[in-house]
Enzyme design. Structure first.
Site, PDB file in Angstrom:
ATOM      1  N   TYR A  56      76.470  -1.085   4.324  1.00  0.00           N
ATOM      2  CA  TYR A  56      75.450  -0.970   5.378  1.00  0.00           C
ATOM      3  C   TYR A  56      74.130  -1.525   4.847  1.00  0.00           C
ATOM      4  O   TYR A  56      73.703  -1.192   3.745  1.00  0.00           O
ATOM      5  CB  TYR A  56      75.308   0.496   5.794  1.00  0.00           C
ATOM      6  CG  TYR A  56      74.274   0.728   6.866  1.00  0.00           C
ATOM      7  CD1 TYR A  56      74.524   0.377   8.185  1.00  0.00           C
ATOM      8  CD2 TYR A  56      73.042   1.284   6.560  1.00  0.00           C
ATOM      9  CE1 TYR A  56      73.573   0.577   9.173  1.00  0.00           C
ATOM     10  CE2 TYR A  56      72.082   1.492   7.543  1.00  0.00           C
ATOM     11  CZ  TYR A  56      72.358   1.138   8.841  1.00  0.00           C
ATOM     12  OH  TYR A  56      71.408   1.330   9.813  1.00  0.00           O
ATOM     13  N   ASP A  87      81.631   6.700   3.411  1.00  0.00           N
ATOM     14  CA  ASP A  87      80.897   6.713   4.681  1.00  0.00           C
ATOM     15  C   ASP A  87      81.939   6.662   5.803  1.00  0.00           C
ATOM     16  O   ASP A  87      82.677   5.683   5.933  1.00  0.00           O
ATOM     17  CB  ASP A  87      79.938   5.518   4.754  1.00  0.00           C
ATOM     18  CG  ASP A  87      78.997   5.631   5.942  1.00  0.00           C
ATOM     19  OD1 ASP A  87      79.472   5.988   7.033  1.00  0.00           O
ATOM     20  OD2 ASP A  87      77.794   5.369   5.779  1.00  0.00           O
ATOM     21  N   ARG A 100      62.365  24.976   6.753  1.00  0.00           N
ATOM     22  CA  ARG A 100      62.799  23.842   5.922  1.00  0.00           C
ATOM     23  C   ARG A 100      63.996  24.224   5.062  1.00  0.00           C
ATOM     24  O   ARG A 100      64.900  23.428   4.857  1.00  0.00           O
ATOM     25  CB  ARG A 100      61.644  23.324   5.048  1.00  0.00           C
ATOM     26  CG  ARG A 100      62.095  22.300   4.006  1.00  0.00           C
ATOM     27  CD  ARG A 100      60.961  21.455   3.461  1.00  0.00           C
ATOM     28  NE  ARG A 100      59.769  22.193   3.109  1.00  0.00           N
ATOM     29  CZ  ARG A 100      59.663  22.998   2.054  1.00  0.00           C
ATOM     30  NH1 ARG A 100      60.671  23.177   1.227  1.00  0.00           N
ATOM     31  NH2 ARG A 100      58.539  23.651   1.820  1.00  0.00           N
ATOM     32  N   LYS A 137      75.585   8.216  15.379  1.00  0.00           N
ATOM     33  CA  LYS A 137      76.571   7.386  16.056  1.00  0.00           C
ATOM     34  C   LYS A 137      77.562   8.263  16.839  1.00  0.00           C
ATOM     35  O   LYS A 137      77.171   8.880  17.793  1.00  0.00           O
ATOM     36  CB  LYS A 137      77.277   6.490  15.037  1.00  0.00           C
ATOM     37  CG  LYS A 137      76.299   5.783  14.060  1.00  0.00           C
ATOM     38  CD  LYS A 137      75.462   4.695  14.706  1.00  0.00           C
ATOM     39  CE  LYS A 137      74.333   4.174  13.814  1.00  0.00           C
ATOM     40  NZ  LYS A 137      74.688   3.803  12.451  1.00  0.00           N
TER      41      LYS A 137
HETATM   42  C1  LIG Z   1      73.821   3.721  11.285  1.00  0.00           C
HETATM   43  C2  LIG Z   1      74.419   3.787   9.949  1.00  0.00           C
HETATM   44  C3  LIG Z   1      73.699   4.304   8.877  1.00  0.00           C
HETATM   45  C4  LIG Z   1      72.243   4.723   9.008  1.00  0.00           C
HETATM   46  O1  LIG Z   1      72.049   5.810   9.871  1.00  0.00           O
HETATM   47  P1  LIG Z   1      70.622   6.087  10.536  1.00  0.00           P
HETATM   48  O2  LIG Z   1      70.816   7.387  11.254  1.00  0.00           O
HETATM   49  O3  LIG Z   1      70.325   4.938  11.423  1.00  0.00           O
HETATM   50  O4  LIG Z   1      69.616   6.192   9.438  1.00  0.00           O
HETATM   51  C5  LIG Z   1      74.340   4.369   7.653  1.00  0.00           C
HETATM   52  N1  LIG Z   1      75.616   3.969   7.484  1.00  0.00           N
HETATM   53  C6  LIG Z   1      76.337   3.469   8.511  1.00  0.00           C
HETATM   54  C7  LIG Z   1      77.737   3.031   8.288  1.00  0.00           C
HETATM   55  C8  LIG Z   1      75.764   3.367   9.773  1.00  0.00           C
HETATM   56  O5  LIG Z   1      76.463   2.849  10.764  1.00  0.00           O
END
Ligand SMILES: *Cc1c(COP(=O)(O)O)cnc(C)c1O
Length: 381
Positions: free
Chosen positions: A106, A178, A54, A203
Site C-alpha cells: 500500500y 493486511d 483515550r 473499507k
Molecule cells: C486504505 C488502506 C490503508 C489505509 O487506510 P486509511 O484508513 O485510509 O488510513 C492501508 N492498507 C490498505 C490495504 C488499504 O486499502
C-alpha cells in the site's frame, strides 16, 4: 452461549459480537458513550473499569471485541485510521529492527517506511512476497516483522500466508497480514499462522464510506502486541466513540455485503476478460490469475476489488474512467457505491501500469454496473 463461540457462523457473529442489550434502558442498539472521563470510587478504584476516554471507552471495547471474534484472534487494538494501525505497529518495533514488506505494498506504507521510519533507524527491504525464495533471501538476523498484503492493492497479487508465516517464524520474526481487501469473511490469516492482522476498517468493515479507522488483531498476546497497546493509549491515535459505533454498526452486514460484492466482481472480471478493449484483468478469482491456486487454498471467495488494464495508454484509461456514470471516479473501496480509480496518477513513483484502472465493485445491481462499463469502453473505440 456467547456469540463469540465458534459454532456460530460469521453472519451471526457479525450481528451479535461486541453487542449486548443495554442494561439501563433495554436498547438493542448500543448507546454512544461520549464521556471523556469516568468517576472513581471513594477508595480510588475505577469500579466500571474505565478511567479516561483515550485509555479506554465502551464503544471502542465493543468494536475491538467484535473484530477479535471475526478474525479468530485473542485481542484487538483500534486506531483512528488504517494508516495509523500500520504506523503504530511499526512504532512498536525498535529502531535497530528490520522489516520486510511487499514491493507492491500500500502506497502509504511505502511512504512511512521511507520517510519516517528509515530516518528513525528502522531498516526495511521491499520484496515480491509472492516469491517465497525472495522472502527467504530477504530475512536477516534482525528481521522482526514481515508485512504482507494479500490480495494486494492495486495488483491483486496473492501471497501464500501459511508459507510466509513458516519462513518468518523460522527466522524468529512475526508475520503481519493486511486483510483489508479480503476481510475476515473471505480469509482469516491468524488461522493460517499470521501473528497479526491489520485492517483499514475504513473499507469493507465499516462498509459505508462514512468512517476512517484501523485495527490490528493479534493471534496471541505477545510482547510486540503489549507494546502496540501502549503505543495506542500513550500515543493517543484512537478512534472516536462515534467512529467505533459506526464501524460496529457496519459490521452487522459485513458477510452479506462482502459475499454480494465478491460475486458481482467475479461476474464483472469474467465479462471484462472477454472484452475486446481490455488487455488484462487482475482478479484472483479468474483461473488464469497467477495467484488463483493459492487464493483458492486460503480464501473463501475472491473479494469485491479488481483491476484491469485498458488497451492503450494512460490517456485511454483516463478517458474510460471519465465516461462512467454510476461508477464514481474516486479513491478508496469497500463502499456500497462502486468506484473506479486511475492509480498511477495518484501513486507517484510506483510500478503501477499507466493503463490500469482499479474497480471497487459496490452493491448496485451487477447488470447496471456492466452496462455502465460497457458504455465507457465502447465510447473509447
Ligand atoms: C486504505 C488502506 C490503508 C489505509 O487506510 P486509511 O484508513 O485510509 O488510513 C492501508 N492498507 C490498505 C490495504 C488499504 O486499502
Amino acid at each position: 452461549m456467547s456469540p463469540d463461540a465458534t459454532p456460530f457462523s460469521p453472519e451471526t457473529q457479525a450481528i451479535h459480537s461486541g453487542r449486548s442489550i443495554d442494561p439501563t434502558t433495554g436498547a438493542l442498539t448500543p448507546p454512544i458513550h461520549l464521556s471523556t472521563t469516568f468517576e472513581r470510587d471513594g477508595d480510588g478504584s475505577y469500579p466500571k473499569g474505565y478511567i479516561y476516554g483515550r485509555s479506554g471507552n465502551p464503544n471502542r471495547d465493543a468494536l475491538e471485541a467484535a473484530l477479535t471474534t471475526l478474525e479468530k484472534g485473542s485481542e484487538t487494538v483500534t486506531f483512528a485510521s488504517g494508516s495509523a494501525a500500520t504506523f503504530s505497529l511499526l512504532q512498536a518495533l525498535s529502531p535497530a529492527d528490520h522489516v520486510i514488506a511487499p514491493q507492491s505494498v500500500y502506497f502509504g506504507v511505502q511512504q512511512m517506511l521511507s520517510h519516517v521510519f528509515a530516518p528513525w533507524g528502522l531498516s526495511h527491504t521491499l520484496v515480491d512476497t509472492t516469491d517465497l525464495a525472495a522472502v527467504a533471501e530477504a530475512l536477516r538476523p534482525n528481521t522482526r516483522l514481515v508485512l504482507i498484503e494479500t490480495p494486494s492493492n492495486p495488483q491483486l497479487a496473492v501471497t501464500d500466508i501459511q508459507a510466509v508465516a513458516d519462513l518468518a517464524h523460522q527466522a524468529n520474526a512475526y508475520l503481519a497480514c493486511d486483510n483489508t481487501i479480503a476481510s475476515p469473511v473471505l480469509q482469516t490469516p491468524l488461522t493460517l499462522g499470521a501473528d497479526f492482522v491489520i485492517h483499514a476498517t475504513t473499507k469493507y468493515l465499516a462498509g459505508h464510506g462514512d468512517v476512517i479507522g484501523g485495527a490490528v488483531v493479534t493471534r496471541e498476546t505477545n510482547s510486540l502486541f503489549a507494546q502496540l497497546r501502549l503505543v495506542q493509549t500513550i500515543g493517543g491515535v484512537v478512534p472516536s466513540p462515534f467512529d467505533c459505533w459506526l464501524t460496529l454498526r457496519g459490521l452487522q452486514t459485513l458477510p452479506l455485503r462482502v459475499r454480494a460484492q465478491a460475486q458481482a466482481a467475479q461476474t464483472i472480471a469474467t465479462w471484462l476478460s472477454q472484452h475486446p478493449a481490455i488487455e488484462q484483468v487482475l482478479y484472483p478469482g479468474l483461473p488464469e490469475h497467477p495467484g488463483h491456486a493459492v487464493a483458492q487454498k486460503q480464501m473463501q471467495g475472491y473479494g469485491g476489488l479488481l483491476s484491469f488494464l485498458v488497451k492503450g495508454d494512460q490517456e485511454t484509461a483516463m478517458a474510460v474512467a471519465a465516461k462512467t456514470n454510476l461508477i464514481a471516479r474516486a479513491t478508496s473501496f469497500g463502499s456500497p457505491h462502486s468506484a473506479i480509480e486511475h492509480r498511477a496518477s495518484i501513486e507517484k513513483g510506483t510500478t503501477t501500469a499507466p493503463n490500469l484502472l482499479r474497480l471497487s465493485v459496490g452493491l448496485e445491481h451487477v447488470d447496471d454496473l456492466i452496462a455502465d462499463l460497457d458504455r465507457a469502453l465502447m465510447l473509447k473505440n
